[in-house]
Structures are given as structure tokens and as C-alpha cells.
Design a protein around this motif. Structure first.
Motif, short mmCIF file in Angstrom:
data_model
loop_
_atom_site.label_atom_id
_atom_site.label_comp_id
_atom_site.label_asym_id
_atom_site.label_seq_id
_atom_site.Cartn_x
_atom_site.Cartn_y
_atom_site.Cartn_z
N GLU A 62 0.78 -1.25 -0.08
CA GLU A 62 -0.02 0.09 -0.04
C GLU A 62 0.99 1.23 0.02
O GLU A 62 1.19 1.69 0.92
CB GLU A 62 -1.14 0.00 1.32
N TYR A 63 0.89 1.81 -1.22
CA TYR A 63 1.65 3.08 -1.40
C TYR A 63 0.83 4.28 -0.59
O TYR A 63 -0.28 4.41 -0.72
CB TYR A 63 1.89 3.19 -2.71
N MET A 64 1.64 5.23 -0.31
CA MET A 64 1.17 6.39 0.33
C MET A 64 0.92 7.70 -0.61
O MET A 64 1.58 7.48 -1.69
CB MET A 64 1.73 6.92 1.67
N GLU A 65 0.04 8.63 -0.28
CA GLU A 65 0.20 9.82 -1.13
C GLU A 65 1.19 10.63 -0.49
O GLU A 65 1.54 10.73 0.91
CB GLU A 65 -1.01 10.54 -0.98
N LEU A 66 1.87 11.87 -1.35
CA LEU A 66 2.63 12.56 -0.64
C LEU A 66 2.03 13.41 0.47
O LEU A 66 2.91 13.78 1.46
CB LEU A 66 3.10 13.81 -1.71
N GLU A 67 0.70 13.85 0.43
CA GLU A 67 0.22 14.42 1.57
C GLU A 67 0.16 13.72 2.95
O GLU A 67 0.29 14.37 4.08
CB GLU A 67 -1.21 14.86 0.92
N ASP A 68 0.11 12.58 2.82
CA ASP A 68 0.26 11.56 3.90
C ASP A 68 1.73 11.62 4.70
O ASP A 68 1.62 11.77 5.81
CB ASP A 68 0.09 9.98 3.48
N LEU A 69 2.56 11.68 3.93
CA LEU A 69 4.11 11.84 4.50
C LEU A 69 4.08 13.40 5.00
O LEU A 69 4.76 13.40 6.00
CB LEU A 69 5.06 11.94 3.37
N LEU A 70 3.48 14.17 4.41
CA LEU A 70 3.69 15.67 5.12
C LEU A 70 2.94 15.69 6.26
O LEU A 70 3.21 16.32 7.40
CB LEU A 70 3.27 16.69 4.00
N GLU A 71 1.68 15.07 6.49
CA GLU A 71 0.72 15.14 7.61
C GLU A 71 1.41 14.34 8.65
O GLU A 71 1.45 14.52 9.90
CB GLU A 71 -0.48 14.42 7.17
N ALA A 72 2.19 13.14 8.24
CA ALA A 72 3.23 12.57 9.32
C ALA A 72 4.17 13.34 10.02
O ALA A 72 4.23 13.17 11.38
CB ALA A 72 3.62 11.27 8.72
N ALA A 73 4.60 14.16 9.18
CA ALA A 73 5.67 14.75 9.66
C ALA A 73 5.16 16.14 10.62
O ALA A 73 5.82 16.24 11.67
CB ALA A 73 6.49 15.72 8.69
N GLU A 74 4.03 16.58 9.82
CA GLU A 74 3.46 17.64 11.18
C GLU A 74 3.07 16.93 12.34
O GLU A 74 3.15 17.65 13.40
CB GLU A 74 2.05 18.00 10.15
N GLU A 75 2.53 15.74 12.38
CA GLU A 75 1.94 15.16 13.55
C GLU A 75 2.95 14.60 14.43
O GLU A 75 3.06 14.67 15.67
CB GLU A 75 1.19 13.79 13.07
N SER A 76 4.23 14.50 13.93
CA SER A 76 5.42 14.19 14.82
C SER A 76 6.24 15.23 15.58
O SER A 76 6.71 14.82 16.63
CB SER A 76 6.49 13.59 13.92
N GLY A 77 5.72 16.10 15.08
CA GLY A 77 6.10 17.81 15.84
C GLY A 77 7.69 17.85 15.56
O GLY A 77 8.26 18.78 15.97
N ARG A 78 8.33 17.17 14.52
CA ARG A 78 9.38 17.26 14.00
C ARG A 78 9.79 17.87 12.65
O ARG A 78 8.61 17.74 11.61
CB ARG A 78 10.34 16.32 14.10
N PRO A 79 10.68 18.74 12.11
CA PRO A 79 10.56 19.28 10.72
C PRO A 79 10.45 18.12 9.75
O PRO A 79 11.24 17.08 10.11
CB PRO A 79 11.87 19.79 10.63
N ALA A 80 9.74 18.09 8.69
CA ALA A 80 9.81 16.97 7.62
C ALA A 80 11.27 16.75 7.51
O ALA A 80 11.92 17.53 7.04
CB ALA A 80 9.05 17.59 6.52
N LEU A 81 11.18 15.30 6.95
CA LEU A 81 12.53 14.85 6.52
C LEU A 81 12.07 13.73 5.61
O LEU A 81 11.58 12.64 6.09
CB LEU A 81 13.49 14.25 7.74
N LEU A 82 12.27 13.84 4.05
CA LEU A 82 12.13 12.98 3.27
C LEU A 82 12.92 12.43 2.33
O LEU A 82 14.13 13.26 2.18
CB LEU A 82 10.77 13.41 2.51
N VAL A 83 12.93 11.42 1.73
CA VAL A 83 14.00 10.89 0.90
C VAL A 83 13.56 10.85 -0.53
O VAL A 83 12.37 10.08 -0.49
CB VAL A 83 14.63 9.68 1.30
N VAL A 84 13.73 11.54 -1.37
CA VAL A 84 13.37 11.31 -2.82
C VAL A 84 14.44 10.61 -3.60
O VAL A 84 15.50 10.95 -3.87
CB VAL A 84 12.90 12.76 -3.06
#
Length: 275
Positions: free
Chosen positions: A102-124
Motif C-alpha cells: 500500500e503506497y501512500m500519497e505525498l500529502e500523507d508523508l507531510l501530515e505524518a511529519a506535522e503530527e510528529s512535531g519534528r521538521p519534515a525529513l523525506l528521501v526522494v
């Protein structure tokens, strides 16, 4: 590097097969990948196959217990069948049949970062086609606090059994988004307040000289080709990894791990001992 971007306005190997025309199945093999699948998403596991005498007793105890608790069907099969299902991979006596990844949407990753309380960190990832590299990158991303990995639908390896094996099961815990256009995705990330840093062996700026403690996406290209020029032009800056040896570049997964560790260091992240 200034940090002025606007905040954002109002997610041992698997072999994927088509089954019944529309349903997708995924074989994950090896003790760690199977256990992580059971621990993280037991509801996605349809069956577990084992071979008599090949599965270590301690691993078998947890796998069988979790399978029984979740109502997952257990089947003992000849070791030759396991070898065929794993297509030659080291299965360690156990294979799990899962529903399609089950792949996620980009928005899901950004929401996960926001909920974590930490600055977003993604690998593209741009054009990574080696499943071992992909799996190793997922493992490093999860271990070093990344909120997810982004891959393209084309010219990139999907999540397979080899990827799951190489990730040591981290693929069950690290959200992965699959997008149509990487360049457009990078622009969407910029609009969300994320800075884009590309791994570039030709860059004169060493990674430790850049600010990596804010919202960040690290772009890593395929071994040899690197990040494509059309993708590079959408990046805010390019970072090099200074080396003393005679080899001019590093494996893609090693480069990603080094960049992620520097980002974790700057953020004050302290991974748990042994992770």
C-alpha cells in the motif's frame, strides 16, 4: 542558507504477482521481514509458508504465535517450493503471502511529519532501479527518522521481496509514496515549506556546511547516472560528500545514509542504541 519558506497550507524480499486479474499478492521471505510484517500489519498477511526443519525454533515460536493470534493460515510445504517462491532468495525457511503493498500519497508523508512535531525529513529517489539499494535506503530512512520515501512510478523499482529483504523489514514501517512526476513533486514540496537538497558528487559544498535541520527532502539519484539534470534544476542546493580515497563516488544507499545521518545529527536526533 535562509529558512524563510512559508508553512504548508491547508505516508528478506517480496515477489509481487497478479492474481485473479486484479488482485495483487506479495511474497515476503526471511525471518526479519516476515516478523516485521506480522508485527506491523498482520491484517495484510494472508498465509505463511514454512519448511520442516529449516526455521529456527525461536523465530518459529513468535511467527506461529502471531499467526495463530491473527487467524493467519499456516502451511508446511517442501523446501523446494519455498525456494521456487523466493526465486532463489535466502528465505530462512519462511515466506509470508501479503496483499499488495500500500503506497501512500505525498500529502500523507507531510501530515505524518506535522503530527510528529519534528521538521519534515523525506528521501526522494530519482531512478533507483537496484532493489538492494532501494531496500537499504528504506532501512536508513526509517532508522534515522525520515518521515517517508518518495519514488516515481516509472524508471524506478517498486517495493518487491528483494526490497523488503534488503530493508530488514523496515519497509513495513517506513511510508513510501509513489508519484507520477518527480519534478512536479519537488515543486509541491517547496510550496509546503520543504527545502530540497540533492546529493551531487560534483558539488563543491560539503554536506556539513549546509543547514539540514529544517524541513528537508534529500534527493538521491541512481548509481552512475546520479540525479538527472531535469530534476536537479528543481533542487535548492547540491551537496557533496568529500572523500579521501581514489573512488570518485559512493553507492546510492551509502550516500543517502550519510546525508540522513548528518541531517539527524544537526537536528539533535539520538537514535536508540543498537538501532
Amino acid at each position: 542558507m535562509a529558512r524563510q519558506r512559508s508553512p504548508r497550507s491547508s505516508e528478506p524480499r517480496s515477489v509481487e504477482r497478479e492474481r485473479g486479474g486484479s488482485r495483487e499478492e506479495r511474497y515476503v521471505y526471511g525471518v526479519n521481514p516476515v516478523l516485521e510484517a506480522l508485527r506491523a500489519h498482520a491484517e495484510r498477511v494472508d498465509r505463511i509458508f514454512t519448511a520442516e526443519g529449516q526455521l529456527a525454533a525461536k523465530a518459529a515460536a513468535e511467527i506461529f504465535s502471531r499467526a495463530r493470534d491473527s487467524g493467519i493460515r499456516l502451511e508446511r510445504v517442501p523446501r523446494e517450493r519455498l525456494a521456487a517462491m523466493a526465486e532463489g532468495g535466502v528465505h530462512q525457511g519462511v515466506i509470508a503471502e501479503l496483499r499488495g503493498f500500500e503506497y501512500m500519497e505525498l500529502e500523507d508523508l507531510l501530515e505524518a511529519a506535522e503530527e510528529s512535531g519534528r521538521p519534515a525529513l523525506l528521501v526522494v529517489l530519482d531512478g533507483i532501479q537496484d532493489p538492494h539499494n532501494f531496500g537499504a535506503i528504506i532501512r536508513s530512512a526509517h532508522a534515522l527518522g525520515a518521515h517517508g520515501v518518495v519514488i516515481a512510478k516509472d524508471r524506478a523499482v517498486p517495493v518487491t521481496g528483494v526490497v523488503a529483504k534488503a530493508s530488514a523489514g523496515a519497509v513495513e514501517h517506513c511510508p513510501i509514496a509513489r508519484v507520477v512526476n518527480l519534478s512536479r513533486t519537488l515543486e509541491e514540496l517547496k510550496e509546503a515549506g520543504v527545502w530540497i537538497a540533492a546529493a551531487d558528487p560534483d558539488s563543491k559544498e560539503p554536506l556539513w556546511s549546509a543547514r539540514l535541520d529544517g524541513p528537508l527532502a534529500v534527493v538521491v539519484g541512481a548509481e552512475g547516472a546520479g540525479v538527472r539534470e531535469g530534476v536537479l534544476k528543481h533542487c535548492d542546493f547540491r551537496l557533496g560528500i568529500p572523500m579521501l580515497g581514489q573512488v570518485g563516488s559512493l553507492n546510492a544507499s551509502v550516500s543517502a545514509a550519510i546525508l540522513l545521518y548528518e541531517a539527524a545529527r544537526q537536528r539533535g536526533t539520538r537514535p536508540a542504541a543498537g538501532s
